[in-house]
Design a protein around this motif. Sequence first.
Motif, mmCIF file in Angstrom:
data_model
loop_
_atom_site.group_PDB
_atom_site.id
_atom_site.type_symbol
_atom_site.label_atom_id
_atom_site.label_comp_id
_atom_site.label_asym_id
_atom_site.label_seq_id
_atom_site.Cartn_x
_atom_site.Cartn_y
_atom_site.Cartn_z
ATOM 1 N N ALA A 200 0.759 -1.102 0.041
ATOM 2 C CA ALA A 200 0.051 -0.061 -0.058
ATOM 3 C C ALA A 200 0.813 1.322 0.106
ATOM 4 C CB ALA A 200 -1.065 -0.046 1.079
ATOM 5 N N ALA A 201 0.293 2.401 -0.576
ATOM 6 C CA ALA A 201 1.087 3.604 -0.588
ATOM 7 C C ALA A 201 1.203 4.344 0.576
ATOM 8 C CB ALA A 201 0.363 4.570 -1.624
ATOM 9 N N ALA A 202 2.487 4.614 0.971
ATOM 10 C CA ALA A 202 2.555 5.319 2.411
ATOM 11 C C ALA A 202 3.032 6.878 2.274
ATOM 12 C CB ALA A 202 3.806 4.549 3.099
ATOM 13 N N VAL A 203 3.826 7.126 1.239
ATOM 14 C CA VAL A 203 4.365 8.685 1.165
ATOM 15 C C VAL A 203 4.332 8.623 -0.343
ATOM 16 C CG1 VAL A 203 6.348 9.991 1.919
ATOM 17 C CG2 VAL A 203 5.791 8.001 3.257
ATOM 18 N N LEU A 204 4.226 9.801 -0.607
ATOM 19 C CA LEU A 204 4.502 10.782 -1.916
ATOM 20 C C LEU A 204 5.604 11.662 -1.957
ATOM 21 C CD1 LEU A 204 3.648 10.654 -4.894
ATOM 22 C CD2 LEU A 204 2.077 12.464 -4.367
ATOM 23 N N PRO A 214 10.064 18.096 -10.790
ATOM 24 C CA PRO A 214 10.030 17.199 -9.875
ATOM 25 C C PRO A 214 9.024 16.204 -10.302
ATOM 26 C CG PRO A 214 10.192 19.426 -9.116
ATOM 27 C CD PRO A 214 9.971 19.553 -10.594
ATOM 28 N N LYS A 215 9.214 14.890 -9.934
ATOM 29 C CA LYS A 215 7.941 13.725 -10.276
ATOM 30 C C LYS A 215 7.733 13.240 -8.638
ATOM 31 C CE LYS A 215 10.559 11.733 -12.905
ATOM 32 N NZ LYS A 215 11.756 12.437 -13.427
ATOM 33 N N GLY A 216 6.643 12.910 -8.510
ATOM 34 C CA GLY A 216 6.161 12.473 -7.255
ATOM 35 C C GLY A 216 6.357 10.958 -7.211
ATOM 36 N N ALA A 217 7.359 10.330 -6.440
ATOM 37 C CA ALA A 217 7.798 9.046 -6.259
ATOM 38 C C ALA A 217 6.790 8.530 -5.254
ATOM 39 C CB ALA A 217 9.177 8.890 -5.931
ATOM 40 N N LEU A 218 6.093 7.498 -5.595
ATOM 41 C CA LEU A 218 4.910 6.789 -4.564
ATOM 42 C C LEU A 218 5.852 5.681 -3.875
ATOM 43 C CD1 LEU A 218 2.177 7.329 -3.847
ATOM 44 C CD2 LEU A 218 1.274 5.557 -5.413
ATOM 45 N N ILE A 219 6.056 5.854 -2.540
ATOM 46 C CA ILE A 219 6.720 4.893 -1.818
ATOM 47 C C ILE A 219 5.790 3.971 -1.055
ATOM 48 C CG2 ILE A 219 8.491 4.775 0.037
ATOM 49 C CD1 ILE A 219 9.072 6.405 -2.459
ATOM 50 N N PRO A 220 5.800 2.748 -1.131
ATOM 51 C CA PRO A 220 4.939 1.674 -0.339
ATOM 52 C C PRO A 220 5.400 1.461 1.334
ATOM 53 C CG PRO A 220 6.431 0.462 -1.516
ATOM 54 C CD PRO A 220 6.895 1.947 -1.985
#
Length: 577
Positions: A200-204, A214-220
Motif C-alpha cells: 500500500a502507498a505510504a508516502v508521496l 520534480p516527479k512524485g515517487a509513490l513509496i509503499p
Amino acid sequence: MAQDALAAPAPRPADGPGDLHAALHAGFRWRVPPDFSLAEACCGRWARDTPEATAVIFEDEGGSRASYSYGQLQRAANRLSNALARRGVRTGERVALILPQRFETAVAHIAINQLGAVAVPLSMLFGPDALQYRLQDSGAVLAIAEGSVLPALRGLRDSCPALRELIAVGEGAGAGESAWMDALQSEDARFTSAAAHADAAAVLIYTSGTTGPPKGALIPQRALIGNLSGFVASQNWFGFDPFDASRPSGAVFWSPADWAWTGGLMDALLPTLYFGRPIVAFQGRFSPQRAFELMQRHGVTHSFLFPTALKAMMKAVPEPRRHYRLRLEAVMSAGEAVGDAVFRWCQQALGLTVNEMFGQTEINYVVGNCSRLWPARPGSMGRAYPGHRVAVIDEAGKTCPPGAPGDVAVHRRDVHGDPDPVFFLGYWNRPEATAAKFTGDPADSWCRTGDTAVMDADGYLWYQGRSDDLFKSAGYRIGPSEIENCLVKHPAVANAAVVPKPDAERGALVKAFVVLAPGHQGSDALVEALQALVKGQLAPYEYPKEIEFIEALPMTTTGKVQRAVLRQLEAQRAAGA
C-alpha cells in the motif's frame, strides 16, 4: 531488534572484522510480511512495549527544549488520526506536510499512515511556485503546516481546488483554518487502525528536480524494510552488536537532513523510530558549530551528515575533538560524492570512517559502506548493501565490465531471486516516466538511477556524476566530482562545482565555480594555485581553465549542487557573447 532488519546475524569473523560483504549477501533473505505499516513498526509496538522510552528530543534556535516518549507520540497520533477522519480524509488521499524537524512532524506521519492516507512531505524552503506545483500535482486534500508557511498557502488556495483545509502548527491559524492544539484536544486518544498491506502507498515524495520537473515517487509501506539493511550497515549496526543482536543499544540519532525529503525521512526519522531509539529534532538553521554543540549536548552517537555539511564542518572546526566531547560511533553521508579529503578528515578529526551511501528517492539505501564489517575505500561510494543486486549497465541494459563507466542500476530481485522491497510503486500520474525508469521485462528488470559510475573487480562503485553532468572537452570525458573533490582539498576552498563552458574550438572548457572558506579572498594567485593543484593530482585535461569565485552554489533543498543552473548560466553567457 537488529534481527528485524537482517534475516540472519552477521557471521562472526575468526580474526578481526575482515571483509564480510560476500558472507552477508549469501546469508541475507528478505522477510516482508503481507501486512506491514510504518505506523505500527515505528510507533505502535513501542507504545505498547516501552511507552516511556524517549522517541523525540526537540530543540529550537531559541533554546526551547522538550522530550517526548513513544507513548506520547502514539496518543498524539491517535488524536490526529481522529481529527483527520472527522475532516473527511479517506484512505489513499494525500495530506501535505510543510513542517520542520519537530515532534508534530513525527506525529503527523504516524497519524496519516495509520489512517491509510498518503503523506506528502514538502520543504519549508519551497517558494509559492514550488508549493503550488506539488500541491496541484498530488491533489492534496489537506495541509498541515508550520505557522510561518500559512501566508504562502493562503495565496494558493484558489489554484489548488482539492485542498479543503489547513491545520496550523504553532501560531497563525486564521478564519476557516484549524489550530493544531484545538484540533487534537477534542479528539479521543484511542484509534483503531486497519491492517495495511505492505504494497500500500505510504508516502508521496517529490524528487529534487535536478534533471527536470520534480516527479512524485509513490513509496509503499514495505520500502522501509528495504531501507533497513543499508541503514543498519551504514550506521555500523546502530549501536547493536552485529554478532549478538540481544545486546542493548544506547544509540541517539541526529541529522540536519530535512525530514521533508528522503534523506531525512527514510534515512533518519523512520529508521530510528523503527528501532525504538530517540532522534534529535532541531528546528533551526545548520551551522558547523551548532552541529557539534547539538551532538555534544544530546550525546549523539549516530548521524547522517551530507557532504556539504561535512565540508563546512571540516573548514570551520578542523579539530572538533579539542573543543567538544563527542560520542559519535558512526556517520553516514550521501547526496554527493564525499571525496577522499572529507573521508580522511573524518578519520583523523572525528575518529571514525565515514560510511558513504548511495540511493535515490525511488530506490533508497542500496549502495554504501559498513566500516565495521567490510573495508571502505576512500573516494568509493561503496558496494551493494545486503538484499540489493546492483550493477553498472550500458545503454542496451548489459552489465559493463569492471572499470567501464555505465549507469548504476538496481535489479527488482536480489541475488536469491526474491523481490527487493525497496522499490517505489511508480511516479504519480506518470506511467510513461515510470516505464522509462526500467530496462527489461517488468517483473525481471533493472531500474536505472541516471548516475554514472564504474565498478571495480571487488564490487566497489566509483561515482562519476549524474549522467547529464558529464561532458566532453577536446574529446576527453569529464566527470565533475573528481575535480571538485580535488579543489576542496585546498584550505581556501569551502565548496566547488564544475561545469562545461561552451567553447568553439574544444566544444567545452572545464570551468569551476568556487565558494571560498572564511578568511580567504579570491585572486589571480589563488586561481593559479588551484589550477596547479588539479594539474598535479589529476589528468592535465581535467584542470579548470577558468575559475569563478561566488558566494554560494545553487543547491536543491536536499543539499545537492544544482549544476544544471550553472550550466545554463554559462550557456546564456555564451549566447550573449
